[in-house]
Design a protein around this motif. Sequence first.
Motif, PDB file in Angstrom:
ATOM      1  N   THR A   1       0.847  -1.173  -0.019  1.00 45.12           N
ATOM      2  CA  THR A   1      -0.059   0.006  -0.104  1.00 45.12           C
ATOM      3  C   THR A   1       0.927   1.311   0.000  1.00 45.12           C
ATOM      4  OG1 THR A   1      -1.714  -1.367   1.461  1.00 45.12           O
ATOM      5  CG2 THR A   1      -1.851   1.085   1.197  1.00 45.12           C
ATOM      6  N   ASN A   2       1.747   1.091   0.820  1.00 45.19           N
ATOM      7  CA  ASN A   2       2.706   2.391   0.939  1.00 45.19           C
ATOM      8  C   ASN A   2       3.591   2.629  -0.441  1.00 45.19           C
ATOM      9  OD1 ASN A   2       2.912   4.065   3.886  1.00 45.19           O
ATOM     10  ND2 ASN A   2       2.494   1.851   4.087  1.00 45.19           N
ATOM     11  N   VAL A   3       3.895   1.511  -0.893  1.00 40.60           N
ATOM     12  CA  VAL A   3       4.543   1.427  -2.318  1.00 40.60           C
ATOM     13  C   VAL A   3       3.768   2.119  -3.468  1.00 40.60           C
ATOM     14  CG1 VAL A   3       5.869   0.336  -4.121  1.00 40.60           C
ATOM     15  CG2 VAL A   3       6.310  -0.183  -2.109  1.00 40.60           C
ATOM     16  N   LEU A   4       2.616   1.675  -3.460  1.00 35.91           N
ATOM     17  CA  LEU A   4       1.358   2.245  -4.444  1.00 35.91           C
ATOM     18  C   LEU A   4       1.247   3.514  -4.270  1.00 35.91           C
ATOM     19  CD1 LEU A   4      -0.800  -0.912  -4.857  1.00 35.91           C
ATOM     20  CD2 LEU A   4       0.907  -0.391  -6.406  1.00 35.91           C
ATOM     21  N   VAL A   5       1.154   4.083  -3.036  1.00 38.67           N
ATOM     22  CA  VAL A   5       0.595   5.445  -2.741  1.00 38.67           C
ATOM     23  C   VAL A   5       1.968   6.240  -3.196  1.00 38.67           C
ATOM     24  CG1 VAL A   5       0.152   7.142  -0.982  1.00 38.67           C
ATOM     25  CG2 VAL A   5      -0.798   4.949  -0.941  1.00 38.67           C
ATOM     26  N   ALA A   6       3.227   5.942  -2.756  1.00 40.15           N
ATOM     27  CA  ALA A   6       4.318   6.730  -3.400  1.00 40.15           C
ATOM     28  C   ALA A   6       4.259   6.748  -4.753  1.00 40.15           C
ATOM     29  CB  ALA A   6       5.379   6.228  -2.432  1.00 40.15           C
ATOM     30  N   VAL A   7       4.511   5.536  -5.347  1.00 41.83           N
ATOM     31  CA  VAL A   7       4.706   5.730  -6.902  1.00 41.83           C
ATOM     32  C   VAL A   7       3.361   6.295  -7.676  1.00 41.83           C
ATOM     33  CG1 VAL A   7       4.686   4.284  -8.782  1.00 41.83           C
ATOM     34  CG2 VAL A   7       6.023   3.655  -6.723  1.00 41.83           C
ATOM     35  N   GLY A   8       2.134   6.178  -7.069  1.00 46.40           N
ATOM     36  CA  GLY A   8       1.146   6.782  -7.616  1.00 46.40           C
ATOM     37  C   GLY A   8       1.241   8.317  -7.674  1.00 46.40           C
ATOM     38  N   SER A   9       1.353   8.867  -6.471  1.00 45.32           N
ATOM     39  CA  SER A   9       1.851  10.215  -6.172  1.00 45.32           C
ATOM     40  C   SER A   9       2.829  10.653  -7.199  1.00 45.32           C
ATOM     41  CB  SER A   9       2.226  10.483  -4.872  1.00 45.32           C
ATOM     42  OG  SER A   9       0.964   9.974  -3.826  1.00 45.32           O
ATOM     43  N   ALA A  10       3.896  10.036  -7.157  1.00 50.02           N
ATOM     44  CA  ALA A  10       5.217  10.428  -7.965  1.00 50.02           C
ATOM     45  C   ALA A  10       4.576  10.302  -9.607  1.00 50.02           C
ATOM     46  CB  ALA A  10       6.279   9.504  -7.894  1.00 50.02           C
ATOM     47  N   ALA A  11       3.950   9.395 -10.032  1.00 51.64           N
ATOM     48  CA  ALA A  11       3.357   9.548 -11.428  1.00 51.64           C
ATOM     49  C   ALA A  11       2.608  10.736 -11.833  1.00 51.64           C
ATOM     50  CB  ALA A  11       2.705   8.067 -11.651  1.00 51.64           C
ATOM     51  N   PHE A  12       1.842  10.993 -10.952  1.00 50.93           N
ATOM     52  CA  PHE A  12       0.742  12.035 -11.089  1.00 50.93           C
ATOM     53  C   PHE A  12       1.530  13.373 -11.054  1.00 50.93           C
ATOM     54  CE2 PHE A  12      -2.869   9.287  -9.754  1.00 50.93           C
ATOM     55  CZ  PHE A  12      -3.573   9.262 -10.709  1.00 50.93           C
ATOM     56  N   ALA A  13       2.408  13.455 -10.015  1.00 49.61           N
ATOM     57  CA  ALA A  13       3.114  14.831 -10.019  1.00 49.61           C
ATOM     58  C   ALA A  13       4.104  14.902 -11.324  1.00 49.61           C
ATOM     59  CB  ALA A  13       3.980  14.820  -8.608  1.00 49.61           C
ATOM     60  N   ASP A  14       4.661  13.804 -11.603  1.00 48.13           N
ATOM     61  CA  ASP A  14       5.648  13.764 -12.753  1.00 48.13           C
ATOM     62  C   ASP A  14       4.875  14.207 -14.031  1.00 48.13           C
ATOM     63  OD1 ASP A  14       8.357  12.833 -14.113  1.00 48.13           O
ATOM     64  OD2 ASP A  14       6.909  11.701 -15.035  1.00 48.13           O
ATOM     65  N   LEU A  15       3.725  13.588 -14.328  1.00 45.43           N
ATOM     66  CA  LEU A  15       2.867  13.855 -15.469  1.00 45.43           C
ATOM     67  C   LEU A  15       2.465  15.155 -15.329  1.00 45.43           C
ATOM     68  CD1 LEU A  15       1.338  12.890 -17.872  1.00 45.43           C
ATOM     69  CD2 LEU A  15      -0.677  12.365 -16.241  1.00 45.43           C
ATOM     70  N   ALA A  16       2.017  15.893 -14.487  1.00 43.33           N
ATOM     71  CA  ALA A  16       1.892  17.461 -14.547  1.00 43.33           C
ATOM     72  C   ALA A  16       2.935  18.393 -14.718  1.00 43.33           C
ATOM     73  CB  ALA A  16       1.291  17.770 -13.087  1.00 43.33           C
ATOM     74  N   THR A  17       4.149  17.757 -14.143  1.00 42.95           N
ATOM     75  CA  THR A  17       5.451  18.498 -14.290  1.00 42.95           C
ATOM     76  C   THR A  17       5.917  18.518 -15.751  1.00 42.95           C
ATOM     77  OG1 THR A  17       6.251  18.135 -12.109  1.00 42.95           O
ATOM     78  CG2 THR A  17       7.699  18.685 -13.724  1.00 42.95           C
ATOM     79  N   ARG A  18       5.599  17.490 -16.526  1.00 38.29           N
ATOM     80  CA  ARG A  18       6.140  17.256 -17.925  1.00 38.29           C
ATOM     81  C   ARG A  18       5.022  18.000 -18.849  1.00 38.29           C
ATOM     82  NH1 ARG A  18       7.944  11.320 -19.605  1.00 38.29           N
ATOM     83  NH2 ARG A  18       7.782  12.284 -21.573  1.00 38.29           N
ATOM     84  N   ILE A  19       3.682  17.894 -18.660  1.00 38.57           N
ATOM     85  CA  ILE A  19       2.757  18.385 -19.654  1.00 38.57           C
ATOM     86  C   ILE A  19       2.298  19.889 -19.280  1.00 38.57           C
ATOM     87  CG2 ILE A  19       2.410  15.982 -20.364  1.00 38.57           C
ATOM     88  CD1 ILE A  19      -0.395  16.280 -19.058  1.00 38.57           C
ATOM     89  N   GLY A  20       2.438  20.216 -18.107  1.00 36.53           N
ATOM     90  CA  GLY A  20       1.808  21.522 -17.563  1.00 36.53           C
ATOM     91  C   GLY A  20       2.889  22.424 -17.169  1.00 36.53           C
ATOM     92  N   PHE A  21       2.324  23.469 -16.397  1.00 39.45           N
ATOM     93  CA  PHE A  21       3.302  24.473 -16.088  1.00 39.45           C
ATOM     94  C   PHE A  21       3.313  24.021 -14.424  1.00 39.45           C
ATOM     95  CE2 PHE A  21       1.156  26.332 -19.579  1.00 39.45           C
ATOM     96  CZ  PHE A  21       2.013  26.920 -20.318  1.00 39.45           C
ATOM     97  N   PRO A  22       4.242  24.885 -13.444  1.00 35.91           N
ATOM     98  CA  PRO A  22       4.632  24.758 -12.098  1.00 35.91           C
ATOM     99  C   PRO A  22       3.161  24.755 -11.443  1.00 35.91           C
ATOM    100  CG  PRO A  22       6.163  25.955 -12.990  1.00 35.91           C
ATOM    101  CD  PRO A  22       5.197  25.859 -14.209  1.00 35.91           C
ATOM    102  N   SER A  23       2.142  25.692 -11.938  1.00 39.83           N
ATOM    103  CA  SER A  23       0.869  25.942 -11.237  1.00 39.83           C
ATOM    104  C   SER A  23       0.233  24.833 -11.373  1.00 39.83           C
ATOM    105  CB  SER A  23       0.332  27.057 -11.577  1.00 39.83           C
ATOM    106  OG  SER A  23       0.108  27.004 -12.984  1.00 39.83           O
TER     107      SER A  23
END
Length: 239
Positions: A44-66
């Motif tokens: 559960t902790n691994v999935l929460v960490a990886v899922g959060s990282a994936a969403f944050a990485d996606l937002a960083t790559r295709i969007g703006f800092p905001s």
Amino acid sequence: MQFIATFSLMQFLDTVISLGAAFILGTLIGAERQYRQRTAGLRTNVLVAVGSAAFADLATRIGFPSDAMRVVANIITGVGFLGAGVIMKEGLNVRGLNTAATLWCSAAVGSCTGTDMIAEALLLTFIIIAGNTLLRPLAAAIDRIPLNERYSEVSYELRLTCDGRLVEQTRNALIEALEAADYPVSDVTEDRSYSEEGCALVARLVSTSVDPDELDEVVNKLKRQPGVTYVTWESSTQD
């Protein structure tokens, strides 16, 4: 082929590092939870960490800092609902708060790795594990300190059993005795399954500052009431 047109080896490697770091750090946090047989353990902790990282990485790559900040804010909200699933209430006690908080922190670690703040994620992981391990002996030592009922923030209940034919009379006497001692009653519950002829009454107090000697006096007074067979009071800590 849109994939070929948009694929960037450097960005891909950056994502691999972010998700890999989230996986490793989530494993470290989850291993401690799994060892202690908590509801949310290694996976559960691994999935929460990886899922959060994936969403944050996606937002960083295709969007703006905001955009990344909005995604992180939604991650916090989403993991809050997930954490609520591991919190269990048993009577007046609550279990799972620490596990839910650990999941929340795992999401923070993933968000850090997803936004390429791996050093900060390492520091946060160390603090989380230290909080769950190094502080455990201190928490145990504090728990062994005798509870001062007068000043501690606790819940109080006064329980008595009486003749089932004298329930209303006993209920009124119970409320009057407590209010006379300046302890207003939150509610009084009744349990007639106690016995065929008897009834159990449980009064929950509003006050969080209680003098044990005063409650003992109330107990002694109620013991002299007609039909009352047993009276006691107890306290439990609030979470």
